[in-house]
Write an enzyme that holds these catalytic residues in place. Sequence first.
Site, PDB file in Angstrom:
ATOM      1  CE  LYS A   1      -1.784   7.038  -3.326  1.00 27.62           C
ATOM      2  NZ  LYS A   1      -2.258   6.058  -2.334  1.00 27.62           N
TER       3      LYS A   1
ATOM      4  CG  ASP B   1      -1.663   1.246   1.479  1.00 24.12           C
ATOM      5  OD1 ASP B   1      -1.632   2.129   0.598  1.00 24.12           O
ATOM      6  OD2 ASP B   1      -2.308   1.372   2.546  1.00 24.12           O
TER       7      ASP B   1
ATOM      8  CG  ASP C   1      -9.392   4.429   0.928  1.00 22.09           C
ATOM      9  OD1 ASP C   1      -8.909   5.146   1.821  1.00 22.09           O
ATOM     10  OD2 ASP C   1      -8.699   3.704   0.193  1.00 22.09           O
TER      11      ASP C   1
ATOM     12  CD  GLU D   1      -5.037   3.528  -2.400  1.00 23.24           C
ATOM     13  OE1 GLU D   1      -5.889   4.312  -1.953  1.00 23.24           O
ATOM     14  OE2 GLU D   1      -3.898   3.889  -2.742  1.00 23.24           O
TER      15      GLU D   1
END
Length: 646
Positions: free
Chosen positions: A71, A8, A193, A170
């Site tokens: 990211k 992850d 999420d 994800e």
Amino acid sequence: MSKIVGIDLGTTNSLVATVDSGIPYVIADTDGQRLCPSVVHFSAAEAAPLVGHAANRVRVLQPATTVYSVKRFMGRRGADIAREELQVTYPVRGEGAGPVTIPIHGRDFTPEEISAEVLKRLKLAAEADLGEPVTRAVITVPAYFNDAQRNATKRAGELAGFTVERIVNEPTAAALAYGLDRLQEHSKIAVYDLGGGTFDLSILELNNGVFQVLSANGNTRLGGDDLDQRLVAHLATLIKSSGGPDLTSSQLSTPNSHHLPLLARLREAAEAAKIRLSTETSVEIALPFLTPDFSFSYRLTCEELERLTRDIVERTRPHCLRSLADAKLEARQLDQVILVGGQTRMPLVRRLVSEWFSCAEFEEERGGVRLGDRFHERTGPMLNTSQNPDEAVALGAAIQAEILSGGFKNVLLLDVTPLSLGIETFGGLMNIIIPRNSTIPVKAGEVFTTAVDHQREMLIHVLQGERERAADNWSLGKFAVQFERAPRGVPRVGVQFEIDANGILHVLARDLKTGVQQVVQMKSAVDVADTEVQRMVEESVEHAFEDLSARRWIEAKLKAQEVLTAAQAGLAECATELDPAYRAQVEAAIHAVTAALATEQPATQTGELARLQAAHAALDAATQPLAEILMDKAMEAMLRQRGAIT
Ligand code: AMP
């Protein structure tokens, strides 16, 4: 073959996980830490960077050379950073369609190079744990990452020395982690999420070990960092108004600003306060000696934090609604809402999500959410927080890795067809049989006929893609079906497409008269590189108008051609019987259609299409009397044949 690990690669933290004897677990580093902050610090030009906790510790002291939340910049273009609301304390450069770079100690780093440092750290931890080299990985990305962002993630993995076996969404990974011990259930799950920098809402269906992704929606620029940012701005205003330094206007990409270390301290304090307020009602934010003669302290309550940040959390709602609409579901039809991502520990997030999804039996307690035990009496989905929101994604990635290695045979992650599949029909057009995004396995078919008299075979040209014209799509293969000679329109050929659970396309073509059929296996229809899918979809959008007018032109042309052929045949048959004036009228109409059909280029101009349609309509009208004459002649011939007239 070396073991495949699941990673992850998070905005804030990254984790690596694996499966041992059927049990997935997150790998701890040699210090026993399972979360590796996605932070990289460069102390000097040539020195090896500090990564993870060590980098996080110097972040406040060395804000301009410590990279975090990278990211958000993965796969982005220079122009994007101007729109980026996130303030970071390190320099970020980029212009127009050029890449984003992070200049540190005279070297320009790309976001993937920074991410690769985090991945290398995870690789080391995995190798130490497994006692063997680790070179293969499954890496997760937000469902809403575009192709460039997915590619950048893959590149980061490769730079770190991994072969990236699969990029997994994800939420799908999280659902996989959740689903492993509930394989026999049939349920519909929403995965909410909310991480540090991204938000995703996916709806999945789990049926006896089979997962189907029904829909996904999200925002790659919405997450916990935004809440921190809001709190930082609020505290900066308070600091300024109480006579402290002005931190309110510190801008992104101003690395030399002497306010940056202060801003970094403020940011750290704000995030820490936010996190503590998930379990406490109020916290003291203390920033002693912000300047030699100014110290700041403030008591922040949970209510104040919620008031400040509520609208940011509410920005996730439209995505939830859209995802539900795409899955054609009402919130109440869901069984579970799974919470993933560190930010979902915030009570406000849990309360709002519960409210929006009409979750039953929701009871909030400080420090968590208690679920009612009368589960069977529920009227809405259950808010499921049973998974550790920080670890579910990595565990799911490890499960996916194990599936790829041949483990967990009872779990099947169902895919959707990335691109439409169909065959070429009259005029070189694509006739879609299985539309893109259909969940596989899937079967669909259609019946086709011939366009030319006495055709003896039909060529089945199998295509994949989103464009209207066959030539613009990818050819997966061709084969011919034979049948008896017959006038056009008479032969009937049934074509059926079937994509099996492995993503393999089988095409069956059957002459419906004789039942003779052929089945041909095409190459994998599902496993198309993400880049190619993205390109095809982008091209189809880019050429949408052009493609549509090409289709309209080809269809109009086919219809006009049909009338033209019939008119020419009729005219030849009755040439001598027609009144010369009428004959000239039909000939003129034929000429007009022939001229309109002579246009080489597809009608991107509506004028050409309108001209053809008008000529077609005029020919249709002009040939009405001719059609009647032909009908009378046919009738007469039939009666004569039966001996009724002589
Ligand atoms: P992730 O990307 O899943 O690692 O999530 C990181 C985000 O979650 C960051 O914005 C953190 O500040 C936030 N976060 C982590 N723990 C908590 C907590 N207990 N309460 C509120 N936010 C948290």
